[in-house]
Structure formats: structure tokens, C-alpha cells
Design a protein around this motif. Sequence first.
Motif, PDB file in Angstrom:
ATOM      1  N   GLN A   1     -16.205  -6.044 -44.792  1.00 39.57           N
ATOM      2  CA  GLN A   1     -16.533  -4.626 -44.871  1.00 39.57           C
ATOM      3  C   GLN A   1     -16.896  -4.047 -43.504  1.00 39.57           C
ATOM      4  O   GLN A   1     -16.521  -2.919 -43.186  1.00 39.57           O
ATOM      5  CB  GLN A   1     -17.684  -4.432 -45.866  1.00 39.57           C
ATOM      6  N   ILE A   2     -17.609  -4.813 -42.699  1.00 43.15           N
ATOM      7  CA  ILE A   2     -17.934  -4.366 -41.349  1.00 43.15           C
ATOM      8  C   ILE A   2     -16.651  -4.109 -40.564  1.00 43.15           C
ATOM      9  O   ILE A   2     -16.526  -3.115 -39.844  1.00 43.15           O
ATOM     10  CB  ILE A   2     -18.798  -5.426 -40.636  1.00 43.15           C
ATOM     11  N   ARG A   3     -15.675  -4.998 -40.721  1.00 45.42           N
ATOM     12  CA  ARG A   3     -14.477  -4.946 -39.889  1.00 45.42           C
ATOM     13  C   ARG A   3     -13.452  -3.907 -40.348  1.00 45.42           C
ATOM     14  O   ARG A   3     -12.605  -3.495 -39.561  1.00 45.42           O
ATOM     15  CB  ARG A   3     -13.843  -6.333 -39.817  1.00 45.42           C
ATOM     16  N   VAL A   4     -13.529  -3.484 -41.607  1.00 47.88           N
ATOM     17  CA  VAL A   4     -12.598  -2.449 -42.083  1.00 47.88           C
ATOM     18  C   VAL A   4     -13.306  -1.115 -42.299  1.00 47.88           C
ATOM     19  O   VAL A   4     -12.712  -0.169 -42.821  1.00 47.88           O
ATOM     20  CB  VAL A   4     -11.869  -2.876 -43.376  1.00 47.88           C
ATOM     21  N   ALA A   5     -14.566  -1.009 -41.861  1.00 48.34           N
ATOM     22  CA  ALA A   5     -15.345   0.205 -42.108  1.00 48.34           C
ATOM     23  C   ALA A   5     -14.717   1.444 -41.488  1.00 48.34           C
ATOM     24  O   ALA A   5     -14.907   2.558 -41.975  1.00 48.34           O
ATOM     25  CB  ALA A   5     -16.768   0.027 -41.588  1.00 48.34           C
TER      26      ALA A   5
ATOM     27  N   SER B   1     -16.817   9.710 -46.485  1.00 46.42           N
ATOM     28  CA  SER B   1     -16.625   8.400 -47.108  1.00 46.42           C
ATOM     29  C   SER B   1     -17.027   7.303 -46.144  1.00 46.42           C
ATOM     30  O   SER B   1     -16.736   7.380 -44.951  1.00 46.42           O
ATOM     31  CB  SER B   1     -15.150   8.198 -47.496  1.00 46.42           C
ATOM     32  N   ILE B   2     -17.698   6.291 -46.670  1.00 49.06           N
ATOM     33  CA  ILE B   2     -18.003   5.105 -45.892  1.00 49.06           C
ATOM     34  C   ILE B   2     -17.662   3.879 -46.732  1.00 49.06           C
ATOM     35  O   ILE B   2     -17.560   3.955 -47.958  1.00 49.06           O
ATOM     36  CB  ILE B   2     -19.476   5.036 -45.454  1.00 49.06           C
TER      37      ILE B   2
ATOM     38  N   LYS C   1     -15.532   0.370 -35.956  1.00 48.53           N
ATOM     39  CA  LYS C   1     -15.118   1.740 -36.268  1.00 48.53           C
ATOM     40  C   LYS C   1     -14.354   2.347 -35.094  1.00 48.53           C
ATOM     41  O   LYS C   1     -13.365   3.066 -35.288  1.00 48.53           O
ATOM     42  CB  LYS C   1     -16.329   2.595 -36.628  1.00 48.53           C
ATOM     43  N   LEU C   2     -14.811   2.046 -33.890  1.00 47.03           N
ATOM     44  CA  LEU C   2     -14.120   2.560 -32.705  1.00 47.03           C
ATOM     45  C   LEU C   2     -12.744   1.918 -32.538  1.00 47.03           C
ATOM     46  O   LEU C   2     -11.808   2.574 -32.052  1.00 47.03           O
ATOM     47  CB  LEU C   2     -14.969   2.339 -31.465  1.00 47.03           C
TER      48      LEU C   2
END
Length: 248
Positions: A56-60, A70-71, A155-156
Amino acid sequence: MTSSRFADRRTVLWGALSAGAGAVLVPTLLTTAARAYPWSRTLRQGATGADVTELQIRVAGWAADSPSHSIVAVDGDFGPATAAAVRRFQAAYGLDADGIAGPATQAQLNALEQADGSTVHFDFSEFTDRVSGTFSGGKLSAAATKENVRRAMYKLEALRKKLGNVPITLNSGFRSIAHNAEVGGASDSMHLYGTAADLSVPGVSNRTVYQKAETCGFSGLETYTADHQHVDSRADLGRAWWWQDGTI
């Protein structure tokens, strides 16, 4: 200092990755031999656990197709929103967009990871306090701040991909309380938590950067008429969304 010139990282950051979307992120910092994240199974809807949290961190940054509040909740529970983000990530990287994080998807995720836990196009040194060169002196511990920075990097990476793989220049990342006061930052600035970045993208208008950022799960966006683009993830800290000049 552009974000495409950094390499040769030597340590690995692995967080205690169990914080939900409304929680302050407090990880554990471990130093080990350099290695990619050890995915041990295919992940699909219904799966739970620390590996789902890392996914989830990596596709956020793939939270939406169009401007949306949306998050991707970082809660270790693989639900429909996580699956949709995985599909967007897969499509962007030319993979079978089935929403299942199998070996090919996991390999692509690991290709975005550097040995010290940063990402391929961003370096921790770009985000440290401009005075001390550390992640200390903010609102959280240095380890928690560094983990927030790591999450922002993914995210960046998504934003960079959506802009056509153009380099992003970081003007300001984490700020200590003292430095934030010196530059006139807000008393509860997201820079103090490591969740914010001020950036510019040579050759790309701030308006375009802003509009793409509206799809990347950023819950704080400064108007694109500024001389840089501010992005942050304040909703991850339980704050209200703030899009200064949003499409929606």
C-alpha cells in the motif's frame, strides 16, 4: 540538485508499517545488509499483513485516475481501493493490470527501491533539514520523520511517472522547528513531519504538476500559481484535506 543524480545507498530502512491512514507514522529503523523487500507470496484482495502494508505504501501514488479526494489506506488490509491502485500501477508500467501483486508486479515495485530504503529517483539527502542535514528537530522522532519521507517518495515516483518520467527538483522537504520558524513556515507545517515537499519540474507548468498531483493521494496542495508546487499527505496524520485551488 536534481532527483535523478543519486545512487550508491548502503543501508536499508524497514519501518514498523502498521499505521493506519489516520495515524501518526512511527516506524522502527533497522540497519541491515542491502536487499530488496522480501515479498514471500502473491497478494490479492482479502490478504492482510505487513507485506500488504508495504504494498500500500508503494502504490499510494496511484490512488485515482482523475482528481479525487482519494487515498490508499495504509492499514495492511488488501481491499478494493488497494486493488484499484495496483491495477493503475501495473498499467503504467506495462504489466497485466489484474490488481494482483504477483512476482512481476513485486519485481517492478522493487525496481523503484534503493538499497537504503529511498526510491530510485529520490534520495533521503534531498529531504533533510536544510540547516542540520538531518531528520531531527521536528514534530516527530527522526526515525518517524524519515519513514514519512520514504512514503512521500513513492507518491512522488507516481507523480514523476504521470508527468512523463521527467526529473523533479526538491526545493524543500523536512524542516526542523527552528528552521521552519526562520523561513516563516506555519507553526504546524507538514514539513515538520516529513510529509511535505516543495518541488519544481523543469519544462512542466505548476498547473500541470498540480493537476497530476490531484490523482496521487496528496491531501495538501498549494495553488499552482506559486513559484513552486507544494504537496503533502496531511490526511495521513488525521488532518483535513486542503487543496488550495483544486479541480473538485
